[in-house]
Scaffold this motif. Structure first.
Motif, PDB file in Angstrom:
ATOM      1  N   ASP A  49       0.850  -1.185   0.000  1.00  0.00           N
ATOM      2  CA  ASP A  49       0.000   0.000   0.000  1.00  0.00           C
ATOM      3  C   ASP A  49       0.883   1.231   0.000  1.00  0.00           C
ATOM      4  O   ASP A  49       1.507   1.563   0.990  1.00  0.00           O
TER       5      ASP A  49
ATOM      6  N   GLU B 108      -3.359   6.968   0.736  1.00  0.00           N
ATOM      7  CA  GLU B 108      -4.028   5.678   0.660  1.00  0.00           C
ATOM      8  C   GLU B 108      -3.838   4.903   1.941  1.00  0.00           C
ATOM      9  O   GLU B 108      -4.731   4.197   2.397  1.00  0.00           O
ATOM     10  N   ARG B 109      -2.655   5.020   2.487  1.00  0.00           N
ATOM     11  CA  ARG B 109      -2.373   4.251   3.680  1.00  0.00           C
ATOM     12  C   ARG B 109      -3.326   4.676   4.792  1.00  0.00           C
ATOM     13  O   ARG B 109      -3.823   3.867   5.548  1.00  0.00           O
TER      14      ARG B 109
ATOM     15  N   THR C 183      -6.053   0.769  -1.465  1.00  0.00           N
ATOM     16  CA  THR C 183      -5.262   1.270  -2.584  1.00  0.00           C
ATOM     17  C   THR C 183      -6.202   1.929  -3.585  1.00  0.00           C
ATOM     18  O   THR C 183      -7.316   1.466  -3.794  1.00  0.00           O
ATOM     19  N   ILE C 184      -5.768   3.013  -4.211  1.00  0.00           N
ATOM     20  CA  ILE C 184      -6.684   3.738  -5.089  1.00  0.00           C
ATOM     21  C   ILE C 184      -6.159   3.926  -6.501  1.00  0.00           C
ATOM     22  O   ILE C 184      -6.654   4.723  -7.252  1.00  0.00           O
ATOM     23  N   ASP C 185      -5.113   3.238  -6.879  1.00  0.00           N
ATOM     24  CA  ASP C 185      -4.592   3.438  -8.224  1.00  0.00           C
ATOM     25  C   ASP C 185      -3.934   2.136  -8.676  1.00  0.00           C
ATOM     26  O   ASP C 185      -3.923   1.175  -7.938  1.00  0.00           O
TER      27      ASP C 185
END
Lengths: 322, 640
Positions: free
Chosen positions: B81, B86-87, B92-94
């Motif tokens: 991650d 995001e952490r 996770t966003i990508d």
């Protein structure tokens, strides 16, 4: 024989064997090479003033080697740019000048004039200020001064967690900032290199290479690298657990501190006062790779700059550090 | 296995290097929902292949205690991650790319999130993958998300699927649970054309069946996950298919050498092969295959090379060099799938840039035929496509391009769309087939042409496009200009909101999509009138640069004259003759330009009129007429 010319790979194989995979599929190094070449060509075709950032390290050596291949028999249609700090190892300057002469490529060297004037150095001003002013600010100055709209860099996604999501073509604002939200999706082999006014592009042809790939490729292709990567007796002092090489007389020694000769090498190269050596006897490429495979600390550990917090590289990137 | 590697490295490093130089590479994507354990699986793969260095491991132990979800155990998910934001969110966003290797293969893993709103990322990751690992939580079975991921995998043309039934430890390693999930999945997968499926029971957290067969799952006799990944043969249609080389760069070091550089995306090539260059259709023969390592006797799909031909024919960037016996098709209208990737919805009729291979063209998209609900696979009607929506539509290019259907070749059938102004990548597309319509609608050849009609009127035709905020004074100035021209004997027509919105465009409202369609129709009508030899005045707010650019491109060089009636919003609002700004400010009128809808000022207008109040409308009109006189619009054309 200088170490730059070191020949410790097996004799160069016949062209047909190396260049032609014959039937079947390509090896991983062949696929990586072909991908990097495709990226180089695409970037050059879609930009007006490209430049290649050249840091003299092993990744830059691989990058330059791939650029020579991508445009063969033409020369790479762009100059190299070395954003210099005046504090690199002497061996790096010697190597740089020899490579540029041997390959007949154009080299631009930029030194931040403000740093020159104020004598910015890591001892008096600290590593953070030193790096920020010479490298981050120096890079922005050089790109703006020459009006480069696209810059190749040797960064890899495996170097650091935050880089795993970096694009191959990375858009930067007019202030050279990296905005993680404004990055473009990259599908297939299609790269969108177009820019809105003021934007520029950083391109990373080595995105999908790992450190092991880079070393294997250097070995396979016999790419010259700076001799500092190979172990030798060098004068070092131990500071805060790091072995720092006393490369010239600008380095102030503490009272009672005496440089001692030890067999060391460098896994990563930068400004000599900020680059830790490792004790090693690895004097050939296979021995270096062997050592790398058997040890368990990652490459960036030698860089003093990364140590503060695990989010620090990401912050630096947003500010324009390459 | 790891020990064997170390022994070989220690004992015979050169032997190790020789062996590893010949490794192959596999790219795969992992798809799963937030809680399926995807990050844990990838962290485990990195950990087990010894790619986690001691300093990273120290950070992992530290982080596991601080923010980990596994109590005192290692939280492998923290290894992958990445970004700080995001952490904090814990997801996770990508798309992230991870690397590991074994004795046999190097792997590149595209790690994509499972959230519904991130179809974009999964499609991106899948576009370069040879294989997909679809994760299922054994406690939950085949879910809506599983179907969605599988549909996208199938759409992007991935044929090899691993069904990773994870967290089997939480269902007591039950064979019944595993068998039921596998049967359920196979039934669904067959409907969308996925047949090459290997199902593996595992626990990423415990390490069951990842690199070694687990004693906890004695009833399973198939391969481990890594064992399968390092031996699976990927159906290699590309090598067998017809030769395709998109030309990226014309290589001209000197007058004696002219080569065409690119990466082969299909088939193979040898010197002496007969080739055709598309879209020109010219043929020649391959002379040499040039690389920095020497000329080759043969080159195959995946290699980056430079070709020279025996004839001096015209070849440029964007062309495809193909086998003469089986070349790609050529067309300018297609049906395609589109995956919309931008926050800005698709606007039918707006021109976008299309990039396919090394070629870029201008394209407009028709209203979608339907969009696909990725959860149910149902088709529903659509006027547009929004972020993460997938639909089927016809597209219309400004020129002919060479292509293959996406199902035959990802590289000559897959494209991206780029917004002409923000320069963002807004969509991915997959070509299905060319539409025949283009061939069948022939232009009626006419003897009385535009020049003849204009000469009869003693003028050159033009379109004067007045753009600016509501209340800027566009129509006032346009009316004065038309009156002056008419008084001098010129043939004119004024199109504005009043005579268009009440008739031709009375079915349109004021959403962004309707505004685009409004301007498209006005531009097309104006084009016909220009063809009739008329000087057309169009007075529309026309807030978007892209549509004004489209109108410009419909007309001939010098025929489109953009006139920016430049008024500060405060001045326009203070005039407010129709009371519209007041309504918009109260919220009674939505999508009002300048208030809650943007106005994109022209960057290169032919004429900019200062309409802040300091210059009279009469003076402004005179400026326009002077411009027309100065550029020859008011002079009849020569006979052609």
């Amino acid at each position: 024989m200088s170490q730059t010319d070191r020949v410790d790979a097996p004799a160069r194989r016949a062209r047909t064997e190396k260049g032609n995979p014959g039937m079947g599929r390509l090896t991983h190094l062949q696929r990586l090479e072909a991908e990097s070449i495709q990226i180089f060509r695409e970037a050059v075709a879609e930009s007006e003033r490209p430049v290649m950032l050249y840091s003299v390290g092993k990744d830059s050596s691989v990058l330059l080697h791939l650029a020579m291949k991508a445009f063969y028999p033409s020369r790479p249609p762009f100059p190299l740019l070395h954003v210099d700090t005046t504090w690199k190892f002497r061996a790096m300057y010697e190597f740089r000048d020899k490579i540029v002469a041997d390959l007949g490529v154009d080299l631009l060297v930029h030194q931040n004039p403000e740093c020159v004037e104020r004598g910015i150095n890591p001892f008096d001003h600290g590593s953070a200020t030193h790096t920020d002013m010479w490298k981050t600010e120096g890079l922005k100055q050089a790109l703006d001064k020459h009006g480069f709209d696209l810059a190749f860099g040797g960064a890899r996604r495996d170097e650091e967690k935050s880089r795993a999501k970096e694009r191959v073509f990375s858009i930067r604002s007019a202030q050279h900032r990296w905005d993680p939200k404004a990055q473009r999706p990259e599908l297939w082999r299609l790269y969108n290199a177009s820019k809105a006014p003021g934007q520029s592009v950083r391109v990373f042809p080595l995105s999908n290479w790992t450190e092991l790939d880079v070393w294997q490729y250097i070995y396979r292709e016999q790419i010259p690298i700076v001799p500092l990567y190979f172990a030798a007796q060098r004068p070092v002092v131990e500071r805060d657990g790091a072995l720092i090489m006393v490369d010239d007389d600008r380095m102030p020694l503490a009272p009672g501190e005496v440089p001692e000769q030890r067999s060391v090498r460098f896994r990563t190269l930068g400004c000599y006062p900020l680059t830790g050596a490792v004790e090693s006897n690895a004097a050939t490429l296979p021995e270096i790779i062997q050592e790398m495979l058997l040890t368990t600390s990652s490459e960036r550990q030698g860089r003093v700059i990364d140590h503060d917090s695990s989010g620090s590289m990401e912050k630096k990137k947003q500010e324009g550090y390459f | 296995m790891a020990h064997a590697t170390n022994d070989l490295v220690a004992a015979d490093i050169e032997g190790y290097l020789r062996a590893h130089e010949n490794k192959s590479m596999l790219r795969f994507i992992t798809c799963g929902s937030v809680d399926d354990g995807k990050s844990t699986l990838i962290g485990r793969l990195l950990y087990d292949s010894k790619l986690v260095f001691s300093d990273h491991l120290a950070a992992l132990e530290n982080d596991s205690k601080k923010v980990g979800t596994q109590g005192d155990g290692l939280d492998f998910a923290l290894l992958v991650d990445g970004l700080a934001a995001e952490r904090e969110q814990g997801i996770t966003i990508d798309v992230a790319y991870r690397f590991f290797s074994t004795e046999r293969r190097k792997f590149i893993v595209a790690d994509t999130p499972g959230h519904e709103q991130y179809t974009r990322n999964m499609v991106t990751g899948a576009s370069t993958a040879d294989l997909a690992v679809i994760l299922i939580d054994a406690r939950r079975g085949v879910l809506t998300q599983t179907r969605r991921h599988s549909y996208l995998v199938s759409l992007l043309g991935i044929r090899n699927v691993v069904l990773a039934v994870n967290k089997l430890d939480l269902v007591d390693y039950s064979q019944d649970v595993f068998d039921a999930i596998e049967a359920d999945y196979r039934e669904f997968a067959a409907q969308i054309g996925l047949t090459d499926i290997v199902a593996i029971p595992m626990s990423a957290l415990r390490g069951d069946n990842i690199t070694e067969l687990s004693p906890n799952i004695p009833w399973y006799t198939g391969p481990t996950l890594v064992g399968h990944l390092e031996t699976v043969e990927i159906a290699d249609d590309l090598h067998a298919g017809p030769f395709r080389l998109p030309v990226q760069w014309v290589n001209r070091p000197n007058l004696d050498f002219r080569g065409f550089s690119g990466q082969i995306v299909g088939g193979s090539v040898r010197p002496g092969d007969r080739v055709r260059v598309l879209p020109s259709g010219q043929e020649s023969t391959v002379e040499r295959i040039v690389t920095a390592d020497g000329d080759l006797d043969e080159a195959i799909a995946g290699q980056s090379i430079t070709l020279t031909l025996t004839d001096e024919i015209d070849v440029s960037r964007g062309d495809i060099i193909a086998t003469a016996g089986d070349p790609p098709g050529i067309a300018d209208q297609f049906e395609c799938h589109l995956v919309w990737m931008s926050e800005e919805p698709m606007l039918p009729g707006r021109p976008y840039l299309l990039k396919i291979g090394s070629r870029t063209a201008s394209v407009t998209i028709a209203q979608p035929k339907y969009k696909v609900n990725v959860n149910t696979l149902e088709r529903t009607a659509a006027r547009t496509l929004e972020l993460n929506e997938i639909g089927v539509a016809n597209i219309n290019l400004d020129r002919q391009i060479p292509f293959d259907p996406y199902t035959a070749n990802r590289d000559t059938g897959g494209f991206i769309l780029v917004d002409r102004f923000t320069r963002a990548t807004v969509a991915a597309g997959l070509l299905h087939f060319a539409l025949r319509r283009a061939d069948n609608v022939h232009w009626q050849a006419v003897e009385v042409d535009k020049t003849a009609r204009a000469r009869q009127k003693g003028q050159r035709p033009a379109l004067l496009w007045f753009t600016g905020l509501s209340g800027a004074g566009k129509s006032t100035i346009a009316n004065l200009v038309e009156k002056r021209l008419h008084d001098q004997g010129f043939h004119t027509y004024l199109l504005d909101g009043d005579n268009v919105r009440h008739g031709l465009n009375k079915d349109l409202g004021f959403t962004d999509a309707d505004r685009v369609e409004n301007i498209r129709r006005v531009a097309e009508v104006a084009k016909l009138m220009v063809d009739a030899g008329t000087i057309v005045l169009a007075s529309f707010i026309s807030p978007f640069r892209a549509e004004r650019q489209m109108a410009r491109e419909l007309l001939g060089a010098g025929e489109f004259i953009e006139i920016f009636v430049d008024t500060p919003l405060s001045v326009a609002e203070s005039r407010d003759r129709k009371g519209l700004y007041a309504k918009a400010r109260r919220g009674d009128l939505v999508n009002f330009t300048g208030i809650d809808s943007p106005y994109e000022a022209p960057e290169n207008a032919e004429i900019v009129l200062d309409a802040s109040g300091s210059v009279s409308a009469e003076t402004a009109a005179e400026t326009v007429v002077d411009y027309l006189r100065g550029t020859g619009i008011l002079t009849p054309p020569e006979a052609s």
